[in-house]
Design a protein around this motif. Structure first.
Motif, PDB file in Angstrom:
ATOM      1  N   SER A  57       0.753  -1.133   0.050  1.00 28.45           N
ATOM      2  CA  SER A  57       0.126   0.068   0.121  1.00 28.45           C
ATOM      3  C   SER A  57       0.934   1.426  -0.004  1.00 28.45           C
ATOM      4  CB  SER A  57      -1.052  -0.140   1.187  1.00 28.45           C
ATOM      5  OG  SER A  57      -1.767   1.165   1.072  1.00 28.45           O
ATOM      6  N   ASN A  58       1.942   1.259   0.780  1.00 31.71           N
ATOM      7  CA  ASN A  58       2.782   2.313   0.861  1.00 31.71           C
ATOM      8  C   ASN A  58       3.469   2.826  -0.273  1.00 31.71           C
ATOM      9  OD1 ASN A  58       2.258   2.988   3.421  1.00 31.71           O
ATOM     10  ND2 ASN A  58       4.207   1.767   4.226  1.00 31.71           N
ATOM     11  N   VAL A  59       3.850   1.605  -1.259  1.00 32.54           N
ATOM     12  CA  VAL A  59       4.630   1.786  -2.402  1.00 32.54           C
ATOM     13  C   VAL A  59       3.407   2.165  -3.364  1.00 32.54           C
ATOM     14  CG1 VAL A  59       5.374   0.620  -4.458  1.00 32.54           C
ATOM     15  CG2 VAL A  59       6.200  -0.195  -2.138  1.00 32.54           C
ATOM     16  N   VAL A  60       2.077   1.537  -3.579  1.00 34.06           N
ATOM     17  CA  VAL A  60       1.273   2.112  -4.664  1.00 34.06           C
ATOM     18  C   VAL A  60       0.837   3.428  -4.339  1.00 34.06           C
ATOM     19  CG1 VAL A  60      -1.064   1.570  -5.340  1.00 34.06           C
ATOM     20  CG2 VAL A  60       0.539  -0.127  -5.112  1.00 34.06           C
ATOM     21  N   ASN A  61       0.664   3.884  -2.984  1.00 35.03           N
ATOM     22  CA  ASN A  61       0.244   5.024  -2.815  1.00 35.03           C
ATOM     23  C   ASN A  61       1.028   6.250  -2.409  1.00 35.03           C
ATOM     24  OD1 ASN A  61      -2.760   4.666  -2.709  1.00 35.03           O
ATOM     25  ND2 ASN A  61      -2.203   3.192  -1.129  1.00 35.03           N
TER      26      ASN A  61
END
Length: 339
Positions: free
Chosen positions: A20-24
């Motif tokens: 989630s941190n990478v995508v967002n």
């Protein structure tokens, strides 16, 4: 098959939170971990649901770019850059043509929410500092161009005085002495037309050359027809100019047409230069010398700054950024050159 963040986490061997941190882009992630997650995203063909993401954040995912003339190649080329940058950041960019109409510009300033947008990039022509300061809408705003200064909003522009000075200095270095300026316009002394006229006069003064009032040609607008009409008037003078700076490339291209119709040639009879570096100038005959602003940087920076304001990240206080420009000599001022 719909690919989920859970699927990516399993493939990459990391936690769902890390994916989630990478995508967002929420938190820094180690480079090796980020690459592993990105490889899993590519292998699984994951495509984020941007609409759902924006809705979760209470946003529309739409931003707007409002310009005075969509048929002006400068703004069309700038818009292409802004559209690409917005897409890279997960936003869709809408275009608004204000037609340099004061009522339209005021409406956008006062009520950007008449369209469901998260932020606005505006190139103002008819509104000034007072109108921007009176704005009550809380939609993030970024200004481009030279219409408004000293307001608490991000402002992206070039140094118009320096750009014009550079163009005239180029003509002077070629031995031209009766240099005209086409595109003078009454109004705010910080409007781009007044700033470019100031740069023209400063360059003449620095070279010890007179600024003949009859060589400053006002125009109603800043298009090809205006340049053509003004150039015809200059050629009718008892002592016509031997060089011309057009307010922009469109004006200079119109002036080039008037030269052809009068049986004159550039640069033999009159050297011509514009400002903007629109693609049309690279294909005119002769090709048009110009001062080229960094349109890519203007478009990218305006969108990045707006999105940063929308998403509430760490953003410096509102500021004015002057983006770079370069002189591009071509055939209209001398031998073929420039791209």
């Amino acid at each position: 098959m719909v690919v989920s963040l859970k699927d990516i986490a399993a493939r990459a061997g990391v936690s769902l939170a890390t994916v989630s941190n990478v995508v967002n882009g929420y938190r820094p992630v180690g480079e090796q971990t980020r690459r592993r997650v990105q490889r899993a995203i590519d292998e699984l063909g994951y495509s984020p649901n941007l609409s759902a993401r924006h809705l979760r954040r209470g946003r529309t995912g739409l931003i707007a770019l409002a310009v005075p003339e969509l048929n002006n190649p400068y703004f069309a080329e700038l818009a292409e850059v802004a559209i690409r940058q917005a897409a890279e950041l997960g936003y869709t960019l809408l275009m608004e043509n204000t037609a340099a109409d004061r009522a339209t510009e005021l409406a956008l300033l006062r009520d950007a929410q008449r369209h469901p947008i998260d932020g606005l990039i505006l190139s103002p022509v008819r509104v000034g500092r007072a109108e921007v300061l009176a704005r009550t809408a809380d939609t993030p705003l970024v200004l481009i161009g030279e219409g408004v200064y000293d307001v608490p909003h991000d402002h992206i522009a070039i140094d118009n005085v320096a750009a014009s000075r550079t163009a005239v200095a180029h003509l002077i270095a070629l031995g031209r002495r009766r240099i005209a300026f086409i595109g003078a316009s009454p109004g705010d002394d910080r409007h781009s037309a007044q700033l470019r006229l100031r740069g023209y006069r400063e360059a003449l003064s620095a070279a010890g050359l007179p600024a003949y009032p009859q060589l400053v040609a006002p125009t109603e607008r800043f298009g090809r027809r205006d340049g053509r009409r003004a150039m015809a008037g200059l050629l009718a003078l008892d002592e016509p100019p031997d060089a011309v700076l057009g307010y922009n490339d469109l004006v200079a291209i119109g002036a080039l047409r008037a030269l052809t119709e009068a049986g004159r040639r550039a640069p033999d009879d009159v050297a011509l230069i514009g400002i903007d570096d629109i693609e049309e100038g690279r294909f005119s005959s002769p090709t048009l010398s110009t001062v080229a602003p960094d349109k890519d940087e203007i478009g990218r920076l305006a969108v990045r700054r707006l999105v940063a304001r929308i998403e509430g990240g760490e953003v410096p206080d509102p500021f004015t950024v002057q983006t770079p420009f370069v002189l591009v000599p071509r055939e209209s001022t001398g031998p073929a050159g420039g791209g």
